[in-house]
Design a protein around this motif. Structure first.
Motif, mmCIF file in Angstrom:
data_model
loop_
_atom_site.group_PDB
_atom_site.id
_atom_site.type_symbol
_atom_site.label_atom_id
_atom_site.label_comp_id
_atom_site.label_asym_id
_atom_site.label_seq_id
_atom_site.Cartn_x
_atom_site.Cartn_y
_atom_site.Cartn_z
ATOM 1 N N MET A 134 0.847 -1.170 0.000
ATOM 2 C CA MET A 134 0.000 0.000 0.000
ATOM 3 C C MET A 134 0.897 1.241 0.000
ATOM 4 S SD MET A 134 -2.537 1.294 3.028
ATOM 5 C CE MET A 134 -3.058 -0.344 3.316
ATOM 6 N N SER A 135 0.602 2.174 -0.878
ATOM 7 C CA SER A 135 1.462 3.347 -0.966
ATOM 8 C C SER A 135 0.973 4.526 -0.124
ATOM 9 C CB SER A 135 1.592 3.786 -2.424
ATOM 10 O OG SER A 135 0.313 4.130 -2.939
ATOM 11 N N GLU A 136 -0.341 4.600 0.128
ATOM 12 C CA GLU A 136 -0.829 5.701 0.964
ATOM 13 C C GLU A 136 -2.084 5.292 1.717
ATOM 14 O OE1 GLU A 136 -3.670 8.720 -1.497
ATOM 15 O OE2 GLU A 136 -1.542 8.896 -1.902
ATOM 16 N N ILE A 137 -2.371 6.066 2.760
ATOM 17 C CA ILE A 137 -3.574 5.863 3.561
ATOM 18 C C ILE A 137 -4.261 7.219 3.695
ATOM 19 C CG2 ILE A 137 -2.311 6.143 5.744
ATOM 20 C CD1 ILE A 137 -4.254 4.025 6.919
ATOM 21 N N LEU A 138 -5.578 7.210 3.646
ATOM 22 C CA LEU A 138 -6.367 8.437 3.683
ATOM 23 C C LEU A 138 -7.052 8.580 5.038
ATOM 24 C CD1 LEU A 138 -7.853 10.868 2.355
ATOM 25 C CD2 LEU A 138 -9.539 9.211 1.532
ATOM 26 N N PHE A 139 -6.943 9.767 5.610
ATOM 27 C CA PHE A 139 -7.630 10.105 6.855
ATOM 28 C C PHE A 139 -8.592 11.256 6.616
ATOM 29 C CE2 PHE A 139 -4.163 7.857 8.817
ATOM 30 C CZ PHE A 139 -4.687 7.378 9.996
ATOM 31 N N TYR A 140 -9.821 11.114 7.135
ATOM 32 C CA TYR A 140 -10.751 12.231 7.201
ATOM 33 C C TYR A 140 -10.510 12.931 8.527
ATOM 34 C CZ TYR A 140 -13.475 10.744 3.170
ATOM 35 O OH TYR A 140 -13.878 10.410 1.912
ATOM 36 N N ILE A 141 -10.291 14.235 8.471
ATOM 37 C CA ILE A 141 -10.015 15.042 9.659
ATOM 38 C C ILE A 141 -11.204 15.970 9.889
ATOM 39 C CG2 ILE A 141 -8.384 16.612 10.764
ATOM 40 C CD1 ILE A 141 -7.077 13.986 9.693
ATOM 41 N N GLU A 142 -11.724 15.978 11.110
ATOM 42 C CA GLU A 142 -12.814 16.873 11.467
ATOM 43 C C GLU A 142 -12.453 17.639 12.729
ATOM 44 O OE1 GLU A 142 -16.954 15.056 10.257
ATOM 45 O OE2 GLU A 142 -15.867 13.668 11.580
ATOM 46 N N GLU A 143 -12.958 18.872 12.815
ATOM 47 C CA GLU A 143 -12.781 19.626 14.047
ATOM 48 C C GLU A 143 -13.696 19.019 15.106
ATOM 49 O OE1 GLU A 143 -12.080 24.037 13.711
ATOM 50 O OE2 GLU A 143 -12.952 23.606 11.736
ATOM 51 N N SER A 144 -13.163 18.824 16.284
ATOM 52 C CA SER A 144 -13.925 18.245 17.386
ATOM 53 C C SER A 144 -14.814 19.308 18.018
ATOM 54 C CB SER A 144 -12.965 17.689 18.436
ATOM 55 O OG SER A 144 -13.674 17.206 19.539
ATOM 56 N N ALA A 145 -15.968 18.902 18.502
ATOM 57 C CA ALA A 145 -16.874 19.835 19.178
ATOM 58 C C ALA A 145 -16.230 20.401 20.442
ATOM 59 C CB ALA A 145 -18.179 19.119 19.530
ATOM 60 N N ASP A 146 -15.322 19.634 21.047
ATOM 61 C CA ASP A 146 -14.631 20.072 22.263
ATOM 62 C C ASP A 146 -13.376 20.885 21.967
ATOM 63 O OD1 ASP A 146 -16.543 18.497 23.420
ATOM 64 O OD2 ASP A 146 -15.199 16.838 23.863
ATOM 65 N N GLY A 147 -13.078 21.093 20.700
ATOM 66 C CA GLY A 147 -11.829 21.734 20.303
ATOM 67 C C GLY A 147 -10.855 20.661 19.857
ATOM 68 N N GLY A 148 -9.896 21.017 19.068
ATOM 69 C CA GLY A 148 -8.948 20.044 18.554
ATOM 70 C C GLY A 148 -9.471 19.370 17.301
ATOM 71 N N PHE A 149 -8.895 18.218 16.978
ATOM 72 C CA PHE A 149 -9.226 17.514 15.749
ATOM 73 C C PHE A 149 -9.366 16.023 15.998
ATOM 74 C CE2 PHE A 149 -7.188 21.409 14.559
ATOM 75 C CZ PHE A 149 -7.936 21.860 13.489
ATOM 76 N N GLU A 150 -10.258 15.392 15.224
ATOM 77 C CA GLU A 150 -10.456 13.949 15.261
ATOM 78 C C GLU A 150 -10.173 13.407 13.871
ATOM 79 O OE1 GLU A 150 -14.497 13.459 16.496
ATOM 80 O OE2 GLU A 150 -14.083 14.211 18.517
ATOM 81 N N ALA A 151 -9.461 12.288 13.796
ATOM 82 C CA ALA A 151 -9.094 11.704 12.516
ATOM 83 C C ALA A 151 -9.502 10.241 12.460
ATOM 84 C CB ALA A 151 -7.587 11.826 12.303
ATOM 85 N N SER A 152 -10.026 9.831 11.313
ATOM 86 C CA SER A 152 -10.363 8.422 11.104
ATOM 87 C C SER A 152 -9.892 8.003 9.721
ATOM 88 C CB SER A 152 -11.862 8.188 11.256
ATOM 89 O OG SER A 152 -12.588 8.951 10.326
ATOM 90 N N ALA A 153 -9.273 6.828 9.666
ATOM 91 C CA ALA A 153 -8.743 6.310 8.410
ATOM 92 C C ALA A 153 -9.859 5.671 7.597
ATOM 93 C CB ALA A 153 -7.649 5.290 8.677
ATOM 94 N N VAL A 154 -9.758 5.812 6.290
ATOM 95 C CA VAL A 154 -10.690 5.166 5.375
ATOM 96 C C VAL A 154 -10.200 3.742 5.136
ATOM 97 C CG1 VAL A 154 -11.651 5.233 3.042
ATOM 98 C CG2 VAL A 154 -11.270 7.364 4.309
ATOM 99 N N ASN A 155 -11.088 2.771 5.280
ATOM 100 C CA ASN A 155 -10.796 1.345 5.053
ATOM 101 C C ASN A 155 -9.873 0.706 6.090
ATOM 102 O OD1 ASN A 155 -12.421 1.307 2.732
ATOM 103 N ND2 ASN A 155 -10.712 1.978 1.464
#
Length: 68
Positions: free
Chosen positions: A1-22
């Protein structure tokens, strides 16, 4: 695998949350500057040596509301 994709969202509490696709990789951090290091750590912990993707792609998802 050459790359991995993360969706990044701003957290309601401040900061950021990230989740990988697949992949079941989830992480969070307090500010955007520390996000790359946080993602690298999460990816290295998830994959075995030699299977770590070469690239991490970050897709920032941002909801904004504006008045008309």
């Amino acid at each position: 695998m050459s790359e991995i994709l993360f969706y990044i969202e701003e957290s309601a509490d401040g900061g950021f949350e990230a989740s990988a696709v697949n992949h079941s990789i989830f992480t969070q951090c307090d500010d955007y500057a520390e996000l790359p290091d946080t993602l690298r750590d999460a990816v290295r912990c998830h994959f075995d040596e030699g299977e770590v993707p070469a690239l991490i792609r970050m897709h920032l998802v941002r909801d904004e509301v504006i008045a008309v």
